[in-house]
Design a protein around this motif. Structure first.
Motif, PDB file in Angstrom:
ATOM      1  N   ALA A 226      -0.611   3.685   8.292  1.00  0.00           N
ATOM      2  CA  ALA A 226      -0.670   5.144   8.391  1.00  0.00           C
ATOM      3  C   ALA A 226      -0.966   5.806   7.044  1.00  0.00           C
ATOM      4  CB  ALA A 226       0.639   5.684   8.967  1.00  0.00           C
ATOM      5  N   ASP A 227      -1.583   5.077   6.136  1.00  0.00           N
ATOM      6  CA  ASP A 227      -1.872   5.584   4.795  1.00  0.00           C
ATOM      7  C   ASP A 227      -3.004   6.606   4.857  1.00  0.00           C
ATOM      8  OD1 ASP A 227      -2.333   5.940   2.077  1.00  0.00           O
ATOM      9  OD2 ASP A 227      -2.234   3.799   1.614  1.00  0.00           O
ATOM     10  N   LEU A 228      -2.779   7.800   4.305  1.00  0.00           N
ATOM     11  CA  LEU A 228      -3.810   8.829   4.244  1.00  0.00           C
ATOM     12  C   LEU A 228      -4.658   8.729   2.982  1.00  0.00           C
ATOM     13  CD1 LEU A 228      -1.815  11.966   5.491  1.00  0.00           C
ATOM     14  CD2 LEU A 228      -3.317  10.458   6.816  1.00  0.00           C
ATOM     15  N   LEU A 229      -4.100   8.177   1.911  1.00  0.00           N
ATOM     16  CA  LEU A 229      -4.821   8.087   0.643  1.00  0.00           C
ATOM     17  C   LEU A 229      -5.722   6.861   0.575  1.00  0.00           C
ATOM     18  CD1 LEU A 229      -2.128   9.227  -1.935  1.00  0.00           C
ATOM     19  CD2 LEU A 229      -4.216  10.427  -1.288  1.00  0.00           C
ATOM     20  N   ILE A 230      -5.233   5.727   1.056  1.00  0.00           N
ATOM     21  CA  ILE A 230      -6.035   4.502   1.126  1.00  0.00           C
ATOM     22  C   ILE A 230      -6.056   4.094   2.595  1.00  0.00           C
ATOM     23  CG2 ILE A 230      -6.409   2.174   0.237  1.00  0.00           C
ATOM     24  CD1 ILE A 230      -6.444   4.206  -1.971  1.00  0.00           C
ATOM     25  N   PRO A 231      -6.893   4.733   3.403  1.00  0.00           N
ATOM     26  CA  PRO A 231      -6.872   4.482   4.839  1.00  0.00           C
ATOM     27  C   PRO A 231      -7.344   3.069   5.188  1.00  0.00           C
ATOM     28  CG  PRO A 231      -8.707   5.905   4.249  1.00  0.00           C
ATOM     29  CD  PRO A 231      -7.883   5.745   3.012  1.00  0.00           C
ATOM     30  N   PRO A 232      -7.068   2.635   6.413  1.00  0.00           N
ATOM     31  CA  PRO A 232      -7.385   1.252   6.798  1.00  0.00           C
ATOM     32  C   PRO A 232      -8.836   0.840   6.568  1.00  0.00           C
ATOM     33  CG  PRO A 232      -5.882   2.200   8.391  1.00  0.00           C
ATOM     34  CD  PRO A 232      -6.257   3.313   7.453  1.00  0.00           C
ATOM     35  N   TRP A 233      -9.787   1.749   6.744  1.00  0.00           N
ATOM     36  CA  TRP A 233     -11.177   1.335   6.559  1.00  0.00           C
ATOM     37  C   TRP A 233     -11.473   0.966   5.115  1.00  0.00           C
ATOM     38  CZ3 TRP A 233     -14.447   4.294   3.457  1.00  0.00           C
ATOM     39  CH2 TRP A 233     -14.041   5.609   3.176  1.00  0.00           C
ATOM     40  N   LEU A 234     -10.774   1.598   4.165  1.00  0.00           N
ATOM     41  CA  LEU A 234     -10.941   1.221   2.760  1.00  0.00           C
ATOM     42  C   LEU A 234     -10.264  -0.110   2.467  1.00  0.00           C
ATOM     43  CD1 LEU A 234     -10.584   4.384   0.488  1.00  0.00           C
ATOM     44  CD2 LEU A 234     -12.594   2.982   0.921  1.00  0.00           C
ATOM     45  N   VAL A 235      -9.116  -0.354   3.096  1.00  0.00           N
ATOM     46  CA  VAL A 235      -8.428  -1.634   2.915  1.00  0.00           C
ATOM     47  C   VAL A 235      -9.311  -2.773   3.421  1.00  0.00           C
ATOM     48  CG1 VAL A 235      -6.386  -2.984   3.521  1.00  0.00           C
ATOM     49  CG2 VAL A 235      -6.170  -0.531   3.090  1.00  0.00           C
ATOM     50  N   ARG A 236      -9.933  -2.575   4.565  1.00  0.00           N
ATOM     51  CA  ARG A 236     -10.815  -3.609   5.111  1.00  0.00           C
ATOM     52  C   ARG A 236     -11.990  -3.875   4.171  1.00  0.00           C
ATOM     53  NH1 ARG A 236      -9.905  -0.385   9.819  1.00  0.00           N
ATOM     54  NH2 ARG A 236      -8.395  -1.387  11.210  1.00  0.00           N
ATOM     55  N   THR A 237     -12.526  -2.820   3.575  1.00  0.00           N
ATOM     56  CA  THR A 237     -13.614  -2.988   2.616  1.00  0.00           C
ATOM     57  C   THR A 237     -13.164  -3.808   1.416  1.00  0.00           C
ATOM     58  OG1 THR A 237     -14.593  -0.873   3.265  1.00  0.00           O
ATOM     59  CG2 THR A 237     -15.249  -1.772   1.143  1.00  0.00           C
ATOM     60  N   THR A 238     -11.988  -3.481   0.879  1.00  0.00           N
ATOM     61  CA  THR A 238     -11.461  -4.221  -0.262  1.00  0.00           C
ATOM     62  C   THR A 238     -11.239  -5.684   0.084  1.00  0.00           C
ATOM     63  OG1 THR A 238     -10.384  -2.228  -1.115  1.00  0.00           O
ATOM     64  CG2 THR A 238      -9.568  -4.341  -1.924  1.00  0.00           C
ATOM     65  N   ALA A 239     -10.648  -5.947   1.248  1.00  0.00           N
ATOM     66  CA  ALA A 239     -10.402  -7.323   1.662  1.00  0.00           C
ATOM     67  C   ALA A 239     -11.717  -8.092   1.798  1.00  0.00           C
ATOM     68  CB  ALA A 239      -9.628  -7.344   2.975  1.00  0.00           C
ATOM     69  N   TRP A 240     -12.728  -7.444   2.360  1.00  0.00           N
ATOM     70  CA  TRP A 240     -14.033  -8.092   2.492  1.00  0.00           C
ATOM     71  C   TRP A 240     -14.624  -8.436   1.126  1.00  0.00           C
ATOM     72  CZ3 TRP A 240     -18.976  -6.239   1.102  1.00  0.00           C
ATOM     73  CH2 TRP A 240     -20.040  -7.027   1.545  1.00  0.00           C
ATOM     74  N   LEU A 241     -14.489  -7.537   0.182  1.00  0.00           N
ATOM     75  CA  LEU A 241     -15.040  -7.780  -1.149  1.00  0.00           C
ATOM     76  C   LEU A 241     -14.345  -8.951  -1.844  1.00  0.00           C
ATOM     77  CD1 LEU A 241     -15.496  -4.110  -2.381  1.00  0.00           C
ATOM     78  CD2 LEU A 241     -17.287  -5.714  -1.739  1.00  0.00           C
ATOM     79  N   TYR A 242     -13.059  -9.122  -1.581  1.00  0.00           N
ATOM     80  CA  TYR A 242     -12.339 -10.253  -2.180  1.00  0.00           C
ATOM     81  C   TYR A 242     -12.426 -11.516  -1.334  1.00  0.00           C
ATOM     82  CZ  TYR A 242     -10.205  -7.184  -5.662  1.00  0.00           C
ATOM     83  OH  TYR A 242     -10.010  -6.314  -6.704  1.00  0.00           O
ATOM     84  N   GLY A 243     -13.019 -11.411  -0.173  1.00  0.00           N
ATOM     85  CA  GLY A 243     -13.188 -12.580   0.672  1.00  0.00           C
ATOM     86  C   GLY A 243     -11.916 -13.041   1.364  1.00  0.00           C
ATOM     87  N   VAL A 244     -11.030 -12.096   1.692  1.00  0.00           N
ATOM     88  CA  VAL A 244      -9.778 -12.447   2.373  1.00  0.00           C
ATOM     89  C   VAL A 244      -9.611 -11.536   3.589  1.00  0.00           C
ATOM     90  CG1 VAL A 244      -8.678 -13.223   0.237  1.00  0.00           C
ATOM     91  CG2 VAL A 244      -8.379 -10.852   0.977  1.00  0.00           C
TER      92      VAL A 244
END
Length: 280
Positions: A226-244
């Protein structure tokens, strides 16, 4: 506990970084120490409330550093001009005080600092990025908030320009927490917040392409549902960039470590740590 830093300082002990510590309880488990790195507007105190005792009870030596100008560290008079690079230097100084490389756990801006420090070769056993500023920068989410929740973005500007005493605590509740805090806790937490470096905030708005390559240690990326500052779509992007694959803290906002149900996040971090330590 303090470690020495170079450069100008004011506030806290001059020229020193605050390093909080909770000693591991019970029989040592042979795991590396943990070093928590706070996000913007905060300090090491945000980890002492719940997370440091929680992980110490589970056999980890748990530490949290206050970056320059934050919490009890020196540099308060110079924080307005501190850069992410300066904060990465602080983290390198803190890591140098350890006998073995710690696991670095960065929240929000602290995740960007951990990322930068790792790319500079700072020794670490692993890294956990918790609701972290993504390598793509925060400009997209800033635009999203401007269009959908302009009052919340306004309150961030009030915090930065006038300080915590001027912030609407009801809006702070919506911005940082998914669960209702008691009025006493909300006042305490918002009252301990502080203005952030304007330079660091500007840097977080910009993408760091292609600097996401080059982190060699095992990594976990964790988001709050439920994060408004770092929403789930940004988390998914970060995870993809790190390969996890991303991991999720259910029903939590941005400041998951201070939520009433903070254990949910601590359990997700603990599970990630167990897997990362096995990968070393």
């Amino acid at each position: 506990m303090y470690v020495d830093i170079e450069g100008p300082a004011g506030g806290g002990q001059a020229g020193r970084l605050e390093l909080l510590h909770e000693e591991a309880a019970g029989t040592p488990r042979g795991a590396p120490p943990l070093l928590f790195v706070h996000g913007a507007f905060l300090g090491a105190w945000c980890w002492r409330v719940h997370y440091l005792p929680y992980f110490a009870e589970r056999g980890y030596d748990a530490y949290a550093v206050s970056l320059r100008g934050h919490g009890g560290s020196g540099g308060r008079d110079e924080v307005a001009t501190a850069s992410l690079s300066d904060y990465a230097d602080d983290l390198a100084e803190a890591v140098a005080a350890f006998d073995e490389p710690p696991v670095l756990i960065g929240h929000s801006m602290g995740g960007a600092v951990v990322d930068l420090a790792l790319r500079r070769g700072v020794a670490a056993s692993a890294a956990v990025f918790l609701a972290t500023v993504p390598p793509t920068g925060l400009a997209p989410v800033g635009t999203q908030l401007m269009l959908t929740r302009p009052r919340l973005l306004w309150e961030l500007g009030v915090l930065q320009g006038l300080g915590p005493g001027w912030v609407d605590i009801d809006e702070a509740q919506r911005l940082l927490f998914a669960q209702g805090l008691s009025p006493e806790a909300l006042l305490e937490y918002t009252g301990r917040m502080q203005p952030e470096s304007q330079l660091a905030l500007a840097e977080m708005g910009m993408p760091r392409w292609p600097q996401w390559r080059g982190v060699e240690v095992p990594v976990a990326v964790i988001g709050a549902e439920a994060d408004l500052l770092i929403p789930p779509w940004l988390v998914r992007t970060t995870a993809w960039l790190y390969g996890v694959r991303p991991r999720w803290i259910p029903h939590a906002g941005h400041a998951a470590m201070l939520e009433p149900q903070w254990q949910r996040g601590a359990e997700v971090v603990a599970e990630a740590l167990g897997e990362l330590i096995l990968q070393r």
